[in-house]
Write a protein that holds these residues in place. Structure first.
Motif, PDB file in Angstrom:
ATOM      1  N   ALA A 280       0.810  -1.215   0.000  1.00  0.00           N
ATOM      2  CA  ALA A 280       0.000   0.000   0.000  1.00  0.00           C
ATOM      3  C   ALA A 280       0.846   1.270   0.000  1.00  0.00           C
ATOM      4  O   ALA A 280       0.312   2.364   0.164  1.00  0.00           O
ATOM      5  N   GLY A 281       2.166   1.156  -0.176  1.00  0.00           N
ATOM      6  CA  GLY A 281       3.013   2.335  -0.297  1.00  0.00           C
ATOM      7  C   GLY A 281       3.819   2.624   0.953  1.00  0.00           C
ATOM      8  O   GLY A 281       3.263   2.756   2.043  1.00  0.00           O
ATOM      9  N   MET A 282       5.145   2.748   0.797  1.00  0.00           N
ATOM     10  CA  MET A 282       6.016   2.996   1.949  1.00  0.00           C
ATOM     11  C   MET A 282       5.876   4.401   2.501  1.00  0.00           C
ATOM     12  O   MET A 282       6.221   4.658   3.654  1.00  0.00           O
ATOM     13  N   LEU A 283       5.401   5.350   1.692  1.00  0.00           N
ATOM     14  CA  LEU A 283       5.355   6.741   2.135  1.00  0.00           C
ATOM     15  C   LEU A 283       4.139   7.076   2.981  1.00  0.00           C
ATOM     16  O   LEU A 283       4.064   8.167   3.545  1.00  0.00           O
ATOM     17  N   ARG A 284       3.209   6.155   3.092  1.00  0.00           N
ATOM     18  CA  ARG A 284       2.046   6.466   3.921  1.00  0.00           C
ATOM     19  C   ARG A 284       2.460   6.463   5.396  1.00  0.00           C
ATOM     20  O   ARG A 284       3.391   5.778   5.790  1.00  0.00           O
ATOM     21  N   SER A 285       1.735   7.243   6.191  1.00  0.00           N
ATOM     22  CA  SER A 285       2.127   7.448   7.581  1.00  0.00           C
ATOM     23  C   SER A 285       1.777   6.241   8.435  1.00  0.00           C
ATOM     24  O   SER A 285       0.964   5.386   8.054  1.00  0.00           O
ATOM     25  N   ALA A 286       2.389   6.174   9.631  1.00  0.00           N
ATOM     26  CA  ALA A 286       2.149   5.051  10.539  1.00  0.00           C
ATOM     27  C   ALA A 286       0.687   4.962  10.950  1.00  0.00           C
ATOM     28  O   ALA A 286       0.172   3.880  11.219  1.00  0.00           O
ATOM     29  N   GLY A 287      -0.005   6.092  10.977  1.00  0.00           N
ATOM     30  CA  GLY A 287      -1.410   6.109  11.381  1.00  0.00           C
ATOM     31  C   GLY A 287      -2.382   5.887  10.243  1.00  0.00           C
ATOM     32  O   GLY A 287      -3.596   5.965  10.438  1.00  0.00           O
ATOM     33  N   SER A 288      -1.869   5.604   9.049  1.00  0.00           N
ATOM     34  CA  SER A 288      -2.758   5.390   7.906  1.00  0.00           C
ATOM     35  C   SER A 288      -3.424   4.020   7.984  1.00  0.00           C
ATOM     36  O   SER A 288      -2.938   3.111   8.660  1.00  0.00           O
ATOM     37  N   PHE A 289      -4.522   3.877   7.278  1.00  0.00           N
ATOM     38  CA  PHE A 289      -5.241   2.607   7.237  1.00  0.00           C
ATOM     39  C   PHE A 289      -5.800   2.436   5.828  1.00  0.00           C
ATOM     40  O   PHE A 289      -6.138   3.402   5.141  1.00  0.00           O
ATOM     41  N   GLU A 290      -5.847   1.182   5.390  1.00  0.00           N
ATOM     42  CA  GLU A 290      -6.243   0.918   4.000  1.00  0.00           C
ATOM     43  C   GLU A 290      -6.805  -0.490   3.882  1.00  0.00           C
ATOM     44  O   GLU A 290      -6.768  -1.278   4.820  1.00  0.00           O
TER      45      GLU A 290
END
Length: 335
Positions: A280-290
């Motif tokens: 889902a992409g390395m640049l997304r933040s630690a608090g992201s959800f998908e």
């Protein structure tokens, strides 16, 4: 699009709404609502375990459990996957007779009803919260709870509670005939084409039966970024948004699903990033959800970047091969 497993965070949403309204408590035993779940004899599996894939049910073990049960208990020889439908129906009807189940017309509904009855009688592979194993069966059971407690169809109930307030006007389980010209179909060379072109159109499977659009699903994501509000209407409480998007598997071991390892970090229906690296992409933040869906949909919500990113496509393999690149490009473009 058939969004397939992107249905799962929708299930986390509706069950959390039901909790807020006092209809259920996610910490109640599943067996309180599905009494035929006798394999969970100590009633340890809670509703929230179904959403975090930590119930101890292992999808890959269930067909083996079914085959062993009917062979050992009834002396019925299991059929192979490529067996003609007529022979499959005959076997399942014999199992129903032995179980004392009422007669059903031969077909997919009859076979699944029989299969479900048997696998719920067999103990799960693990105790809950020991191993995280991505489990479609758990989300099917979650939908059973939603329909049983609400007393309504999935389309009717979820439209009132989620789709209408989030203006998700093209989200359906039982797909409307008048919208067929807009439905994305696949050629025979594409993975899952038979099921995705027709079988799924009348499925309210909580693990993957939803049909929707990029626009509708990004509305759902925006509701989460708005802390439970969409277009001025409260859909979820801020407390529920916090719980749904938090990691509930901190003490749970990772497992595999069809040969792929899943790190255990998971919310109530959402894949929460934490420290994991995935597709889902390395640049997304630690608090992201998908979450993603079979062949192929992806929806990312990143509160830190204040972005909802949807990537829906059609591919010949069950891999969102460009979703990570797409998400990285979107997030990387934000100053």
């Amino acid at each position: 699009f058939p969004v397939c497993s992107l249905t799962k965070p929708v299930m986390g949403t509706i069950l959390s709404i039901m909790q807020e309204e006092g209809l259920i408590d996610l910490n109640e035993p599943v067996r309180d609502y599905i009494p035929e779940f006798t394999g969970d004899e100590d009633s340890l599996i809670r509703i929230w375990h179904l959403l975090t894939h930590s119930s101890g049910l292992i999808d890959e073990d269930l067909p083996k459990n079914f085959n062993s049960y009917i062979r050992d208990k009834f002396g019925i020889a299991p059929v192979e996957n490529d067996t003609p439908i007529e022979a499959k129906n005959e076997m399942y009807l014999k199992v129903r007779e032995k179980l004392g189940l009422p007669y059903m017309e031969p077909g997919e509904d009859m076979r699944f009803n029989t299969y479900r009855t048997v696998i719920l009688m067999v103990p799960p592979t693990h105790k809950p919260q020991k191993v995280m194993s991505y489990c479609n069966t758990g989300l099917r059971l979650a939908m059973d709870i939603v329909k049983s407690v609400s007393g309504r169809s999935a389309d009717e109930y979820l439209t009132e509670k989620i789709f209408a307030p989030c203006k998700m006007v093209d989200s359906h389980f039982f797909f409307p005939q008048e919208k067929l010209s807009r439905y994305v179909t696949r050629g025979p060379e594409f993975i899952g084409s038979n099921w995705l072109n027709s079988g799924i159109l009348k499925s309210d499977n909580g693990a993957g039966g939803l049909k929707s659009t990029v626009h509708d699903m990004t509305n759902l994501g925006q509701m989460y970024l708005n802390h439970g509000v969409y277009d001025g209407k409260r859909v979820l409480s801020t407390a529920s948004v916090r719980e749904i998007t938090s990691d509930h598997n901190q003490q749970v071991s990772a497992s595999t699903y069809h040969g792929e390892t899943f790190e255990s970090t998971w919310g109530l229906g959402w894949n929460v990033k934490g420290t994991k690296t995935d597709d889902a992409g390395m640049l997304r933040s630690a608090g992201s959800f998908e979450h993603g869906g079979f062949a192929t949909t992806k929806l990312l919500c990143d509160p830190e970047a204040d972005i909802v990113a949807a990537y829906f496509t059609v591919c010949k393999e069950d891999k969102a091969i460009n979703a990570a690149k797409f998400n990285n490009m979107v997030i990387g473009a934000i100053e």
